[in-house]
Design a protein around this motif. Structure first.
Motif, short mmCIF file in Angstrom:
data_model
loop_
_atom_site.label_atom_id
_atom_site.label_comp_id
_atom_site.label_asym_id
_atom_site.label_seq_id
_atom_site.Cartn_x
_atom_site.Cartn_y
_atom_site.Cartn_z
N LEU A 101 65.47 52.90 35.65
CA LEU A 101 64.16 52.88 35.83
C LEU A 101 63.42 54.01 36.52
O LEU A 101 62.58 54.92 35.95
CB LEU A 101 63.47 51.69 36.42
CG LEU A 101 61.88 51.60 36.73
CD1 LEU A 101 61.37 51.68 35.34
CD2 LEU A 101 61.61 50.31 37.44
N ILE A 102 64.18 54.53 37.64
CA ILE A 102 63.67 55.56 38.42
C ILE A 102 64.04 56.90 37.62
O ILE A 102 63.22 57.71 37.51
CB ILE A 102 64.41 55.70 39.78
CG1 ILE A 102 63.98 54.47 40.70
CG2 ILE A 102 64.18 56.84 40.38
CD1 ILE A 102 64.87 54.34 41.90
N ALA A 109 61.33 57.29 35.18
CA ALA A 109 59.96 57.64 35.62
C ALA A 109 60.10 58.89 35.85
O ALA A 109 58.75 59.52 35.90
CB ALA A 109 59.70 56.94 36.86
N ASN A 110 61.31 59.64 36.06
CA ASN A 110 61.15 61.03 36.14
C ASN A 110 61.54 61.92 35.00
O ASN A 110 61.78 63.30 35.07
CB ASN A 110 62.25 61.23 37.33
CG ASN A 110 61.85 60.92 38.69
OD1 ASN A 110 60.75 61.14 39.02
ND2 ASN A 110 62.91 60.21 39.56
N PHE A 117 60.74 57.85 29.28
CA PHE A 117 59.63 56.96 29.90
C PHE A 117 58.87 56.59 28.37
O PHE A 117 58.74 55.41 28.17
CB PHE A 117 58.93 57.81 30.63
CG PHE A 117 57.91 56.87 31.42
CD1 PHE A 117 58.09 56.36 32.52
CD2 PHE A 117 56.28 56.91 30.91
CE1 PHE A 117 57.20 55.46 33.38
CE2 PHE A 117 55.47 56.09 31.63
CZ PHE A 117 55.76 55.47 32.72
N LEU A 121 57.37 52.74 28.18
CA LEU A 121 56.68 52.37 29.56
C LEU A 121 55.35 53.45 29.40
O LEU A 121 55.26 54.21 29.08
CB LEU A 121 57.60 53.17 30.63
CG LEU A 121 58.78 52.38 30.76
CD1 LEU A 121 59.95 53.30 31.39
CD2 LEU A 121 58.73 50.86 31.41
N ALA A 125 51.83 53.70 32.45
CA ALA A 125 51.16 53.48 33.74
C ALA A 125 50.72 52.09 33.93
O ALA A 125 50.54 51.46 35.16
CB ALA A 125 49.86 54.39 34.21
N SER A 144 52.75 49.57 32.75
CA SER A 144 53.63 48.89 32.61
C SER A 144 54.11 47.79 34.05
O SER A 144 53.77 48.47 34.90
CB SER A 144 54.86 49.48 32.22
OG SER A 144 55.08 50.23 31.10
#
Length: 167
Positions: free
Chosen positions: A124-125, A128-129, A134, A139, A141, A143
């Motif tokens: 997940l991290i 996000a990067n 993403f 995904l 904002a 989610s």
């Protein structure tokens, strides 16, 4: 949740959670993302081939609990229909994730997590990067993502080395 990131291995945990989500929410169940080590990605390979597939494990992953070259036939039958995405992640994502949980910001509690137990959160991290990943995972904002920490510290020596490394 809109998404659930689950550790892979042979697929038992992921299949059980995916099936429970489907039973609870039906067609409104969250998107299931199965995460496993790049060095032992039998579920990823199964998804790629469209059938249960084994992989050779040449090098051991830091995620020893997920170091599985053969998927569970029963788990695969569930995951082939219930999982939306299969990701294979690199070992380098694990130490920073373990440290992030152990050294939280603000008033969050410290969590001592094992290397295999943080695979979903590490993915997940990474997503996000990585704007492309993403987006591919659907995904946004808005989610709401659930990850499950499936283990505590199982190897104190590895955990100590991870915690000493600030890289």
């Amino acid at each position: 949740p809109t998404h659930v990131f689950l550790q892979g291995g042979v697929g038992g945990l992921a299949a059980a959670v995916a099936a429970a989500l489907r039973q609870a929410w039906g067609d409104a169940a969250p998107r299931v993302v199965v995460v496993e080590p790049h060095l032992a990605a039998c579920l990823f390979e199964s998804a790629r081939q469209g059938q249960a597939a084994s992989v050779e494990i040449d090098d051991e992953t830091i995620m020893a609990g997920l170091s599985c070259g053969v998927p569970s036939p029963m788990a695969w039958e569930v995951l082939r229909s219930e999982a939306s995405d299969f990701l294979a992640i690199d070992d380098q994502l694990i130490p920073p994730t373990v440290r992030r949980l152990a050294r939280p910001q603000g008033s969050d509690p410290a969590i001592e997590a094992g290397e295999s137990g943080v695979a979903g959160l590490a993915a997940l991290i990474e997503a996000a990067n990585n704007p492309e990943l993403f987006q591919k995972l659907g995904l946004t904002a808005q989610s709401r993502v659930l990850t499950i920490g499936s283990e505590g510290v199982t190897d104190p020596d590895i955990y100590a080395r991870i915690m000493q490394d600030d890289a």
